[in-house]
Design a protein around this motif. Structure first.
Motif, short mmCIF file in Angstrom:
data_model
loop_
_atom_site.label_atom_id
_atom_site.label_comp_id
_atom_site.label_asym_id
_atom_site.label_seq_id
_atom_site.Cartn_x
_atom_site.Cartn_y
_atom_site.Cartn_z
N ILE A 87 0.84 -1.21 0.00
CA ILE A 87 0.00 0.00 0.00
C ILE A 87 0.87 1.26 0.00
N THR A 88 1.87 1.28 0.89
CA THR A 88 2.74 2.47 0.95
C THR A 88 3.53 2.61 -0.36
N LEU A 89 3.96 1.48 -0.91
CA LEU A 89 4.70 1.54 -2.18
C LEU A 89 3.84 2.16 -3.27
N ARG A 90 2.57 1.74 -3.32
CA ARG A 90 1.68 2.30 -4.35
C ARG A 90 1.45 3.79 -4.14
N MET A 91 1.45 4.20 -2.87
CA MET A 91 1.30 5.64 -2.59
C MET A 91 2.54 6.40 -3.08
N TRP A 92 3.72 5.82 -2.85
CA TRP A 92 4.95 6.46 -3.34
C TRP A 92 4.96 6.54 -4.86
N GLN A 93 4.44 5.48 -5.50
CA GLN A 93 4.44 5.47 -6.97
C GLN A 93 3.51 6.54 -7.55
N LYS A 94 2.57 7.01 -6.70
CA LYS A 94 1.72 8.13 -7.14
C LYS A 94 2.50 9.44 -7.04
N MET A 95 3.55 9.46 -6.22
CA MET A 95 4.37 10.67 -6.07
C MET A 95 5.45 10.73 -7.15
N MET B 77 -4.45 8.23 -3.71
CA MET B 77 -3.63 8.03 -2.51
C MET B 77 -4.50 8.00 -1.25
N ALA B 78 -5.54 8.84 -1.23
CA ALA B 78 -6.43 8.85 -0.07
C ALA B 78 -7.14 7.50 0.08
N CYS B 79 -7.51 6.91 -1.06
CA CYS B 79 -8.15 5.58 -1.02
C CYS B 79 -7.16 4.54 -0.49
N GLY B 84 -4.99 1.13 3.93
CA GLY B 84 -3.91 0.87 4.87
C GLY B 84 -4.39 0.98 6.31
N LEU B 85 -5.19 1.99 6.59
CA LEU B 85 -5.70 2.17 7.96
C LEU B 85 -6.61 1.01 8.36
#
Lengths: 158, 111
Positions: A87-95, B77-79, B84-85
């Motif tokens: 999940i965090t990796l996918r968030m970084w990939q959005k950055m 990202m919010a989704c 994650g939460l």
């Protein structure tokens, strides 16, 4: 408590624990990582500082852009190898993506390079967007379970 | 400052989203429409500001596109953050269950 009651309670607990341990002990999400959190907040500051400079000619800041892009790629690589961290990796990939030209930050830096200078209002508005992205990653990291906190770790390490 | 009718632009966007939902997601029109409108509402303030800046030529059209695209990424990202939460809450429940088992056993067996 009568011995038979103790026995019955223990039996139930052992069954529950065994079921639990074999059924769902793999974990759904990575635990908290101090390095990842520190990097996220440090990179947020670096990227926002860089965007401030984007009203000036790109050619004056090539080295800084390359340094920040490289740091962003490093955290991307780090996250890639953290277990249970999809999940965090996918968030970084959005950055930022692997090419350094995609994602919220990557697209901006590419656009700066193409247009040489950005308008002050654009730099200002975009900083808000970038900050929001970094904040979401940092907030998720802080909410992750601290592995050292739990009695479970003590129990499992015995 | 250039005069723009943002309310009219926003209404047009609502209408377009409803049409988009109807034409592309036949089986899920209502859900898609609701989600789309919620998404639009959540970025209303920013869109209004960016539209005004665009009209005042303080943003270029490519700047405007970059901002809107960044908003799309932020929504995703919010989704992801919410997912994650939710995973963390499940992990916390698992931890509590472990603690309960450990505490109960320790309580029942004098060590």
């Amino acid at each position: 408590m009568k011995p038979v009651l103790i026995k019955r309670s223990l039996f139930s607990l052992v069954i529950a624990a065994a079921f639990f341990l074999t059924g769902c002990n793999k974990g759904l999400i990575a635990t908290y990582d101090q390095y990842a959190y520190t990097q996220t907040t440090a990179l947020k500051v670096d990227v926002l500082n860089l965007i401030d400079k984007s009203t000036e000619s790109y050619s004056k800041h090539v080295t800084e852009v390359e340094a920040v892009t490289s740091d962003l790629k490093k955290i991307l690589e780090y996250e890639k190898h953290r277990p249970l961290d999809g999940i965090t990796l996918r968030m970084w990939q959005k950055m930022i993506d692997e090419t350094g030209e995609g994602g919220i930050v990557g697209r901006y830096l590419k656009d700066w390079k193409e247009h040489d200078k950005k308008l002050p209002d654009m730099a200002n508005e975009y900083k808000g967007q970038v900050a929001e992205g970094f904040d979401m990653i940092a907030e998720l990291e802080t909410k992750k379970i601290k592995s050292s906190d739990s009695k479970v770790q003590t129990f499992l390490n015995k | 400052m250039a005069q723009i009718n943002f309310a009219e632009i926003f209404e047009k966007l609502k209408e377009d989203i409803a049409n988009l939902a109807s034409s592309t997601l036949k089986n899920y029109v209502n859900d898609a429409k609701t989600d789309g409108l919620k998404m639009l509402e959540s970025m209303k303030e920013k869109l209004q500001k960016w539209t005004q800046l665009l009209a005042d030529q303080k943003l270029t059209t490519s700047d405007f596109e970059l901002l809107v695209n960044s908003q799309k990424d932020l929504i995703e990202m919010a989704c992801l953050k919410q997912a994650g939460l939710a995973a963390i809450r499940v992990e916390q429940f698992k931890s509590s269950l472990f603690n309960l088992v450990v505490d109960t056993i320790f309580h029942l067996i004098p060590l």
